[in-house]
Motif scaffolding. Structure first.
Motif, mmCIF file in Angstrom:
data_model
loop_
_atom_site.group_PDB
_atom_site.id
_atom_site.type_symbol
_atom_site.label_atom_id
_atom_site.label_comp_id
_atom_site.label_asym_id
_atom_site.label_seq_id
_atom_site.Cartn_x
_atom_site.Cartn_y
_atom_site.Cartn_z
ATOM 1 N N GLU A 170 -0.975 1.286 39.232
ATOM 2 C CA GLU A 170 -1.068 1.199 40.691
ATOM 3 C C GLU A 170 -2.402 1.778 41.167
ATOM 4 O OE1 GLU A 170 2.575 1.670 43.599
ATOM 5 O OE2 GLU A 170 1.819 3.614 42.983
ATOM 6 N N ALA A 171 -2.793 2.919 40.555
ATOM 7 C CA ALA A 171 -4.052 3.574 40.935
ATOM 8 C C ALA A 171 -5.263 2.701 40.611
ATOM 9 C CB ALA A 171 -4.176 4.914 40.224
ATOM 10 N N ARG A 174 -3.857 -2.545 40.546
ATOM 11 C CA ARG A 174 -3.265 -3.719 39.899
ATOM 12 C C ARG A 174 -2.268 -4.473 40.766
ATOM 13 N NH1 ARG A 174 -2.754 -4.593 34.390
ATOM 14 N NH2 ARG A 174 -4.314 -3.350 33.344
ATOM 15 N N PHE A 175 -1.579 -3.746 41.630
ATOM 16 C CA PHE A 175 -0.530 -4.422 42.410
ATOM 17 C C PHE A 175 -1.027 -4.749 43.821
ATOM 18 C CE2 PHE A 175 1.633 -1.342 39.478
ATOM 19 C CZ PHE A 175 1.852 -2.289 38.482
ATOM 20 N N ALA A 176 -2.341 -4.574 44.029
ATOM 21 C CA ALA A 176 -2.929 -4.903 45.328
ATOM 22 C C ALA A 176 -4.150 -5.796 45.085
ATOM 23 C CB ALA A 176 -3.291 -3.620 46.064
ATOM 24 N N ASP A 177 -5.300 -5.467 45.672
ATOM 25 C CA ASP A 177 -6.457 -6.375 45.525
ATOM 26 C C ASP A 177 -7.389 -5.987 44.382
ATOM 27 O OD1 ASP A 177 -7.704 -4.123 46.410
ATOM 28 O OD2 ASP A 177 -8.535 -4.999 48.240
ATOM 29 N N GLY A 178 -6.939 -5.061 43.521
ATOM 30 C CA GLY A 178 -7.759 -4.692 42.364
ATOM 31 C C GLY A 178 -8.719 -3.551 42.637
ATOM 32 N N LEU A 183 -7.457 8.743 44.422
ATOM 33 C CA LEU A 183 -6.402 9.757 44.278
ATOM 34 C C LEU A 183 -6.973 11.164 44.439
ATOM 35 C CD1 LEU A 183 -4.319 8.529 41.179
ATOM 36 C CD2 LEU A 183 -4.083 7.881 43.567
ATOM 37 N N THR A 184 -6.148 12.071 44.943
ATOM 38 C CA THR A 184 -6.540 13.492 44.999
ATOM 39 C C THR A 184 -6.310 14.105 43.619
ATOM 40 O OG1 THR A 184 -4.306 14.216 45.519
ATOM 41 C CG2 THR A 184 -5.740 13.656 47.396
ATOM 42 N N ASP A 185 -6.835 15.311 43.405
ATOM 43 C CA ASP A 185 -6.609 15.916 42.089
ATOM 44 C C ASP A 185 -5.130 16.232 41.857
ATOM 45 O OD1 ASP A 185 -6.806 17.993 43.881
ATOM 46 O OD2 ASP A 185 -8.395 19.054 42.807
#
Ligand code: GRG
Length: 309
Positions: A170-171, A174-178, A183-185
């Protein structure tokens, strides 16, 4: 303990675990099974027996040794966690996931065989792990076997490695526009503690379960296992930036190429190395109550942080 002694101990464990896995991946069907098709057994052997540091089995064996436990049950538990680890690598390398051609210096399982065979080899490695743990030679005590099954299931499933893999994909967007998500730490730490930390933690926890650890000993070893998991991942991210495929036996530079958020990329290499040092100290100090007996595990924390592959 000197690092050369540690390296030879790790190599000994790898050899022993390979022997156990060879026996477990026999051609003959077990009672309750009907037939072990040759292609699945061969691809499982290919995926699991071609190298690897055997770090998770090592953690099981050395943690159990703190409590004076060794022998068949410990080795079977060590083999079971390696089966789950190898399944995760086979599936992670698939085109639908990371799409890698090289693993442990060899063609990935789907390259050597084909995608369907690699999926099934991974499935069989995952399920055999729980067969091994549930079977009586692992422990005559049913409650111990159930605790081992539960520990490995929780670490490898929905709220552990599988969940972490989903968050990782997801990060990557992959499930959006690529486009990778920033992300935060804290989010990266949680993702990594699920994707890779959980199984390392389970290696320690399963060793403690077979050892019959007290609640306080479980807690101390849990602190060790968690610090080790974070250290492992920071070291892995540093290696991804700094090492090469010939040394690592797998593709490197992928995080940077994808613009993926890692702690190393967020904090910078110097800060990441400093944190790595602190984590090794945290891991070592969690073992204070075990005295010299835990020197091997202390060295394991240093090894994880300073490894070159
Ligand atoms: C497919 C459910 C599912 C999960 C995959 C393990 C994993 C999750 C992905 C692997 C991708 C990766 C490179 C993760 C970084 C940390 C890691 C697990 C490295 C490989 O472990 P080592 O260094 O490997 O212990 P060896 O080959 O020594 O066993």
């Amino acid at each position: 303990m000197k690092s050369a002694d540690f390296a030879s101990r790790l190599a000994d464990v790898a050899k022993t675990v390979d022997g156990v896995l060879m026996k477990l991946f026999a051609d003959e069907a077990l009672p309750g099974e009907i037939l072990r098709p040759q292609r699945v057994v061969e691809s499982m052997r290919y995926a699991a027996l071609a190298g690897g540091k055997r770090l998770r089995p090592f953690l099981v064996i050395e943690t159990a040794r703190l409590f004076g436990k060794d022998g068949e049950g410990v080795l079977r538990t060590a083999a079971a966690i390696e089966c789950v680890h190898c399944y995760s690598l086979v599936h992670d390398d698939l085109p639908a996931m990371d799409n890698d051609d090289l693993r442990r210096g060899q063609p990935t399982t789907h390259k050597k065989y084909d995608e369907a065979t690699a999926i099934l080899a991974g499935d069989a490695l995952l399920t055999v792990a729980f067969d091994i743990l549930a079977d009586e030679p692992t422990s005559p005590d049913a409650a111990t076997r159930i605790a081992l099954v539960k520990s490995l299931a929780r670490a490898s499933g929905l709220g552990g490695m599988v969940g972490g893999q989903l968050l990782d994909l997801e990060a990557e967007g992959r499930f959006a526009d690529g486009t990778p998500l920033p992300l935060t730490d804290t989010q990266i730490l949680r993702l990594q503690s699920m994707k890779t930390g959980a199984l390392l933690f389970a290696g320690v926890e399963m060793g403690a379960i077979i050892g019959g650890a007290s609640a306080a000993e479980h807690e101390a070893l849990g602190r060790y296992g968690r610090a080790l998991g974070v250290a492992f991942q920071i070291a892995d991210d540093l290696l991804d930036e700094e090492s090469d495929a010939a040394t690592m036996g797998k593709a490197t530079g992928k995080d940077a190429a994808m613009g993926k958020g890692t702690l190393v990329r967020l904090w910078g290499k110097e800060a990441a190395r400093k944190r790595l040092g602190e984590l090794v100290e945290e891991a070592e100090s969690a073992l204070a109550g075990f005295g010299d007996k835990a020197d091997v595990l202390r060295e394991a924390a240093r090894f994880v942080a300073n490894r070159d592959r």
